[in-house]
Design a protein around this motif. Structure first.
Motif, PDB file in Angstrom:
ATOM      1  N   LEU A 171      27.563  48.352  57.564  1.00  0.00           N
ATOM      2  CA  LEU A 171      26.354  47.962  57.942  1.00  0.00           C
ATOM      3  C   LEU A 171      25.898  46.670  56.860  1.00  0.00           C
ATOM      4  N   LEU A 172      26.416  46.769  55.706  1.00  0.00           N
ATOM      5  CA  LEU A 172      26.174  45.664  54.672  1.00  0.00           C
ATOM      6  C   LEU A 172      26.743  44.264  55.545  1.00  0.00           C
ATOM      7  N   GLU A 173      28.012  44.407  56.030  1.00  0.00           N
ATOM      8  CA  GLU A 173      28.443  43.055  56.618  1.00  0.00           C
ATOM      9  C   GLU A 173      27.546  42.583  57.787  1.00  0.00           C
ATOM     10  N   GLU A 174      27.041  43.471  58.320  1.00  0.00           N
ATOM     11  CA  GLU A 174      26.086  43.308  59.536  1.00  0.00           C
ATOM     12  C   GLU A 174      24.989  42.657  59.145  1.00  0.00           C
ATOM     13  N   ASN A 175      24.634  42.897  57.797  1.00  0.00           N
ATOM     14  CA  ASN A 175      23.081  42.520  57.292  1.00  0.00           C
ATOM     15  C   ASN A 175      23.048  41.475  56.038  1.00  0.00           C
ATOM     16  N   GLU A 176      24.221  40.883  55.746  1.00  0.00           N
ATOM     17  CA  GLU A 176      24.392  40.182  54.687  1.00  0.00           C
ATOM     18  C   GLU A 176      23.882  38.729  54.806  1.00  0.00           C
ATOM     19  N   LYS A 177      23.808  38.115  56.117  1.00  0.00           N
ATOM     20  CA  LYS A 177      23.420  36.833  56.436  1.00  0.00           C
ATOM     21  C   LYS A 177      22.007  36.480  55.514  1.00  0.00           C
ATOM     22  N   GLU A 178      22.129  35.046  54.943  1.00  0.00           N
ATOM     23  CA  GLU A 178      20.888  34.411  54.309  1.00  0.00           C
ATOM     24  C   GLU A 178      20.346  35.345  53.325  1.00  0.00           C
ATOM     25  N   LYS A 179      21.095  36.228  52.714  1.00  0.00           N
ATOM     26  CA  LYS A 179      20.687  37.148  51.560  1.00  0.00           C
ATOM     27  C   LYS A 179      21.717  36.890  50.349  1.00  0.00           C
ATOM     28  N   ILE A 180      20.993  37.219  49.090  1.00  0.00           N
ATOM     29  CA  ILE A 180      21.718  37.535  47.962  1.00  0.00           C
ATOM     30  C   ILE A 180      22.138  38.944  47.602  1.00  0.00           C
ATOM     31  N   SER A 181      23.395  39.467  47.616  1.00  0.00           N
ATOM     32  CA  SER A 181      23.622  40.944  47.299  1.00  0.00           C
ATOM     33  C   SER A 181      24.239  40.932  46.148  1.00  0.00           C
ATOM     34  N   LEU A 182      24.051  41.869  45.206  1.00  0.00           N
ATOM     35  CA  LEU A 182      24.633  42.152  43.930  1.00  0.00           C
ATOM     36  C   LEU A 182      25.063  43.802  44.077  1.00  0.00           C
ATOM     37  N   PHE A 183      26.340  43.914  43.602  1.00  0.00           N
ATOM     38  CA  PHE A 183      26.778  45.131  43.439  1.00  0.00           C
ATOM     39  C   PHE A 183      27.381  45.346  42.190  1.00  0.00           C
ATOM     40  N   VAL A 184      26.645  46.134  41.383  1.00  0.00           N
ATOM     41  CA  VAL A 184      27.403  46.526  40.184  1.00  0.00           C
ATOM     42  C   VAL A 184      28.105  47.718  40.498  1.00  0.00           C
ATOM     43  N   THR A 185      29.496  47.438  40.049  1.00  0.00           N
ATOM     44  CA  THR A 185      30.435  48.446  40.705  1.00  0.00           C
ATOM     45  C   THR A 185      31.761  48.342  39.769  1.00  0.00           C
ATOM     46  N   HIS A 186      32.380  49.520  39.798  1.00  0.00           N
ATOM     47  CA  HIS A 186      33.749  49.648  39.312  1.00  0.00           C
ATOM     48  C   HIS A 186      34.795  49.830  40.272  1.00  0.00           C
ATOM     49  N   ARG A 187      34.406  49.786  41.630  1.00  0.00           N
ATOM     50  CA  ARG A 187      35.230  49.751  42.757  1.00  0.00           C
ATOM     51  C   ARG A 187      35.437  48.470  43.292  1.00  0.00           C
ATOM     52  N   LEU A 188      36.135  47.572  42.633  1.00  0.00           N
ATOM     53  CA  LEU A 188      36.496  46.227  43.323  1.00  0.00           C
ATOM     54  C   LEU A 188      36.980  46.413  44.690  1.00  0.00           C
ATOM     55  N   ASP A 189      38.081  47.340  44.701  1.00  0.00           N
ATOM     56  CA  ASP A 189      38.607  47.462  45.898  1.00  0.00           C
ATOM     57  C   ASP A 189      37.776  47.652  47.272  1.00  0.00           C
ATOM     58  N   GLU A 190      36.784  48.195  46.941  1.00  0.00           N
ATOM     59  CA  GLU A 190      35.769  48.658  47.968  1.00  0.00           C
ATOM     60  C   GLU A 190      34.898  47.599  48.340  1.00  0.00           C
ATOM     61  N   VAL A 191      34.509  46.600  47.597  1.00  0.00           N
ATOM     62  CA  VAL A 191      33.739  45.500  47.967  1.00  0.00           C
ATOM     63  C   VAL A 191      34.442  44.274  47.891  1.00  0.00           C
ATOM     64  N   LYS A 192      35.755  44.065  47.935  1.00  0.00           N
ATOM     65  CA  LYS A 192      36.490  42.862  47.866  1.00  0.00           C
ATOM     66  C   LYS A 192      36.161  42.308  49.162  1.00  0.00           C
ATOM     67  N   ASP A 193      36.059  42.919  50.344  1.00  0.00           N
ATOM     68  CA  ASP A 193      35.911  42.236  51.669  1.00  0.00           C
ATOM     69  C   ASP A 193      34.574  41.732  51.914  1.00  0.00           C
ATOM     70  N   ILE A 194      33.534  42.233  51.191  1.00  0.00           N
ATOM     71  CA  ILE A 194      32.151  41.520  51.535  1.00  0.00           C
ATOM     72  C   ILE A 194      31.763  40.818  50.406  1.00  0.00           C
ATOM     73  N   VAL A 195      32.353  40.647  49.218  1.00  0.00           N
ATOM     74  CA  VAL A 195      31.901  39.789  48.252  1.00  0.00           C
ATOM     75  C   VAL A 195      32.691  38.334  48.154  1.00  0.00           C
ATOM     76  N   ASN A 196      31.984  37.351  47.725  1.00  0.00           N
ATOM     77  CA  ASN A 196      32.364  36.033  47.634  1.00  0.00           C
ATOM     78  C   ASN A 196      32.535  35.336  46.281  1.00  0.00           C
ATOM     79  N   ARG A 197      32.130  36.299  45.272  1.00  0.00           N
ATOM     80  CA  ARG A 197      31.951  36.044  44.067  1.00  0.00           C
ATOM     81  C   ARG A 197      32.036  37.420  43.007  1.00  0.00           C
ATOM     82  N   GLN A 198      32.765  36.988  42.008  1.00  0.00           N
ATOM     83  CA  GLN A 198      33.137  37.977  41.009  1.00  0.00           C
ATOM     84  C   GLN A 198      32.930  37.858  39.771  1.00  0.00           C
ATOM     85  N   ILE A 199      31.830  38.588  39.165  1.00  0.00           N
ATOM     86  CA  ILE A 199      31.456  38.213  37.997  1.00  0.00           C
ATOM     87  C   ILE A 199      32.067  39.492  36.809  1.00  0.00           C
TER      88      ILE A 199
END
Length: 214
Positions: A171-199
């Motif tokens: 659902l996130l992939e379908e809805n992330e255009k033209e947005k800023i999305s921030l994920f506080v996470t310990h599970r980088l493996d889960e979000v690696k396909d939908i993030v384009n920046r890692q801090i």
């Protein structure tokens, strides 16, 4: 756009954010990582205007989130790590969200169904009495239905089973255009396909900030 300039936040003698400067723009999808106590949650709460900085500034689309809190929060969807103790029934909660944030109840139900949460079967149940996974699904459905410019998730999949996690990220992939999305996470493996920046943060500072993927 989120612009943070020289932001410092102390709690007593503890420095939670140490002179942080960073900017997030439309179509930035960011994983914020780091050990407990790194300053991740303080950064998120400062963006939302929960904390007054000791020095420095936060601007959301040019607005101060403390002075213009209502307007700023209108443009943000937030799902916390621990669901709040809401005593309203799901029906009452959806009506409240509709009245306070102009969110279409049909959209909440749509995203709840996508998350495999049967709202109709639980319509008169107190949110407080739902299982942890059901609470999380409901909050995610509300966050997506709000169609915000900025979406912030603090460990959003902590209470979700693997299938629900898959639904959430689809659902996130379908809805992330033209947005800023921030994920506080310990599970980088889960979000690696939908993030384009890692801090990566530690001791109140941004240690690394890397562009990844496309």
């Amino acid at each position: 756009m989120i612009k943070i300039d020289n932001l410092t936040k102390r709690f007593g003698s503890h420095i939670s954010l140490d002179n942080v400067s960073i900017q997030f723009d439309k179509n930035d999808h960011i994983a914020i990582m780091g050990p407990n106590g790194a300053g991740k949650t303080t950064l998120i709460r400062s963006i939302m205007g929960y904390y007054h900085p000791n020095s420095g500034e936060v601007l959301i689309n040019g607005l101060n989130p403390i002075k213009n809190r209502t307007k700023v929060l209108d443009s943000i969807s937030f799902v916390p790590q621990l669901p709040p103790p809401i005593k309203l029934s799901l029906n009452e909660l959806m009506k409240y969200i509709q009245a306070s944030s102009n969110v279409d109840i049909a959209e909440i139900i749509h995203y709840a169904n996508e998350m495999k949460l049967d709202i109709n079967a639980n319509l008169n149940k107190s949110f407080f009495k739902l299982s942890g996974g059901m609470k999380q699904k409901m909050l995610i459905a509300i966050s997506l239905a709000k169609k915000s410019e900025i979406i912030i998730y603090d460990e959003p999949t902590a209470n979700l089973d693997p299938k629900a996690r898959d639904d959430f990220y689809r659902l996130l992939e379908e809805n992330e255009k033209e947005k800023i999305s921030l994920f506080v996470t310990h599970r980088l493996d889960e979000v690696k396909d939908i993030v384009n920046r890692q801090i990566y943060m530690d001791l109140g500072k941004v240690i690394s900030d890397e562009r990844v993927g496309n």
